[in-house]
Each structure stands twice: as C-alpha cells, then as structure tokens.
Design a protein around this motif. Sequence first.
Motif, short mmCIF file in Angstrom:
data_model
loop_
_atom_site.label_atom_id
_atom_site.label_comp_id
_atom_site.label_asym_id
_atom_site.label_seq_id
_atom_site.Cartn_x
_atom_site.Cartn_y
_atom_site.Cartn_z
N LYS A 157 45.94 45.31 46.12
CA LYS A 157 47.03 44.42 45.34
C LYS A 157 47.92 43.54 46.07
N ASN A 158 48.00 43.42 47.45
CA ASN A 158 48.77 42.66 48.31
C ASN A 158 47.85 41.71 48.89
N LEU A 159 46.79 41.45 48.44
CA LEU A 159 45.84 40.34 49.08
C LEU A 159 46.31 39.09 48.62
N ARG A 160 46.60 38.18 49.83
CA ARG A 160 46.72 36.88 49.42
C ARG A 160 45.61 36.08 49.66
N SER A 180 40.32 39.14 39.30
CA SER A 180 41.51 38.57 38.77
C SER A 180 42.27 39.48 38.57
N GLN A 181 42.15 40.72 39.17
CA GLN A 181 43.05 41.78 39.33
C GLN A 181 44.02 41.52 40.49
N LEU A 182 43.66 40.72 41.20
CA LEU A 182 44.42 40.40 42.41
C LEU A 182 45.52 39.48 42.32
N LYS A 183 46.76 39.88 41.88
CA LYS A 183 47.66 38.90 41.22
C LYS A 183 48.41 38.24 42.43
N ASN A 184 48.31 38.67 43.52
CA ASN A 184 49.06 37.94 44.53
C ASN A 184 48.10 37.00 45.22
N LEU A 185 46.68 36.88 44.72
CA LEU A 185 45.83 35.91 45.64
C LEU A 185 46.01 34.59 45.64
N GLN A 186 46.05 33.71 46.64
CA GLN A 186 46.58 32.38 46.83
C GLN A 186 45.05 31.69 47.10
N PRO A 218 45.58 49.59 51.98
CA PRO A 218 46.47 49.14 50.84
C PRO A 218 47.57 47.99 51.07
N TYR A 219 47.96 47.76 52.44
CA TYR A 219 48.87 46.65 52.89
C TYR A 219 47.95 45.38 53.11
N LEU A 220 46.70 45.33 52.98
CA LEU A 220 46.05 44.24 53.40
C LEU A 220 46.66 42.96 52.63
N GLU A 221 46.78 41.74 53.32
CA GLU A 221 47.17 40.53 52.73
C GLU A 221 45.93 39.38 53.21
N THR A 222 45.30 39.87 54.06
CA THR A 222 44.05 38.82 54.47
C THR A 222 42.90 39.60 54.60
N LEU A 223 41.71 39.28 54.07
CA LEU A 223 40.36 39.92 54.11
C LEU A 223 39.51 38.91 54.36
N ILE A 224 38.77 38.85 55.45
CA ILE A 224 37.74 37.61 55.67
C ILE A 224 36.54 38.43 56.43
#
Length: 332
Positions: free
Chosen positions: A121-124, A142-148, A96-102
């Motif tokens: 939900k924390n994915l950037r 599109s549910q990933l609101k923090n995605l950059q 749940p704390y993932l910010e980067t997934l590659i």
Amino acid sequence: MDKTTTLLFSLLFLFTLLTNSLSKNLCNQDDKNTLLKIKKSLNNPYHLASWDPQTDCCSWYCLECGDATVNHRVNALTIFSGQISGHIPPEVGDLPYLETLIFRKLSNLTGQIQPTIANLKNLRILRLSWTNLTGPIPGFLSQLKNLQFLDLSFNGLTGSIPSSLSLFPNLLSLDLSRNKLTGPIPESFGSFQAKVPDLYLSHNELSGSIPKSLGNLDFNRIDFSRNKLQGDASMLFGANKTTWYIDLSRNMFQFDLSKVEISKTLGILDLNHNGIRGNIPVQWTEAPLQFFNVSYNQLCGHIPNGGKLQTFDSYAYFHNKCLCGAPLDSCK
C-alpha cells in the motif's frame, strides 16, 4: 597514560562497540526473513550473494532501508540485469514498507504479475520492465493508491488495458509500451483522477479510435506509435495546451491537418506513416520543434516558411501527396 586519557579511550571503545552492535541489527527481522525467502524463491542467484543471513540486510545489494522513523524497514527492492530465472516471488507482498519495487532487464523472469503486489500500500514506483512477463495487466494494480510511476514496458503482456488504471490518484507516468496489448484505449483515460500522466502505449496492437474525452486533457507526453489505431486524433492537439511530446506514427489515423493548432511548447512531433490529409498550418511555425516527421501521409500544399520547419531535412516530409517548398522542391 593519565587517568583522563585512559577514561577517554575506554569511552571511545565502548562507543565503537555499541555503534557496531547497532549497525548489525538495523534490519527488521521480519523483513530479513522475507528477503531470504525471496532469494530462495529465485533459486539463490549469485546476483544476490550479498544476502547473507549473518549480516545486516540493510547493507545487502539491491535494496534500501528507511531511516529510524520507520525502524529501518526495507523501502526499496531493485533487482536488475542479473542471471535470474523464475517468477516474481509472492513474498514481495510481505514487505509492507516498500515504496519502490523494480524487476528490470531480467530476460528469464517469467510468469504473470504477482497478485501479492497489491498488498504494497505504500508503493510509489512499480517497474516490471524488460522481462518476459506474460498474461494480462491485472486490475488489482489500481489498489495501489500511492503509486506515481507504473512501468510495465518491454514484456509479453496480452489482453486489453484495464479501465481501472485511470483511478490512481497520484499517477505521474504510465508506460505500457512494447507489449502485445489489444483492444481500444479505455474511455476512462479521458478522466484520470490525478494530474494527467505521461502516457506511453507504443509498440502494441491497440485498435479503434482514440476516445474523444482525451481531447479535454493537457498531456505533457503521449506516445501511441506503432499500433493499429485509426480515425481522428486531432483532439490531442491544441494551441492552449502545454504538450511537449506527441508520437502518433505508424498507425492508421485519418484526419484533416489544415486547422489543427499545436501547442507553443511542442518540441517532439512524429506523425509519419498514417493517412493524414490537408496542409501544414502556418501556426506550426510558432512551436519550438526539435524533432518533426510527417512523412508517408497524404499532405498537400506549401510547407510554411519560418520557425523550425525548414531546419528538418526532406526525410521529414517525403512520400506525401503533393507537399512542396523547402526543404522539398519548390512549388510550381
């Protein structure tokens, strides 16, 4: 050895034991269990040999943990260039704390984009590229609101581009290039919710016209090359924009170039292999062009003198209807 020295050595020894004990338990146990399930789902590849249940998972290869403020939870999972087969494990959605997934440069990674990714939900940063993923681009992204940064390039994705991809409130870059996507560019791309992202849609099978609403946006980078797009693309240009990179090459665009003004920041412009007519405007000499190609079109007239236009060789201009002037032959 006096008592003071003995006491100092004892304290140092205890501190070392405490530090080692803490360092072995940095990893959250739930995250560790999830990672071991991911490893098993990927058939225990050698690439993940460091994922030993007897060691601290924050020291494992291909991942990072956050600092003490998030209890050392796993916040980055980056698996690339390994001999890994199978599908994206559904358990990735249980970090749940993932910010980067590659997952990148894994030619034996197949299947569709895993639905459980929507739980992150924390994915950037989401980068699933240079794999053999197939199926559609799922709207649930599109549910990933923090995605950059969203990079799905170099796959076998099919179907149309979901209009919901314009809904990301923080998106900076969208790369869907080198897939098998069909249909038009969504009308919704003329109204991105956030700052206008860099947009890479090249090497697909997209068709139809560019939505006029895209002309209202000030893109920094656009790459629509090697598709089946047609009609007018002049709305993408503008003297008051801050665009740096435009590649529309190898499509079927047809419009008059004569009155098209380009950004005074434009450094890369590739329009080759289209049906563009008219002449090259004098205003184009004001741009700091570093790469330029208008070959294989229907352009005519004198190539304006000045600026960067004469720094490119004849290959940037050849196979047009009647262009002339340096670096081509002189106008008669």
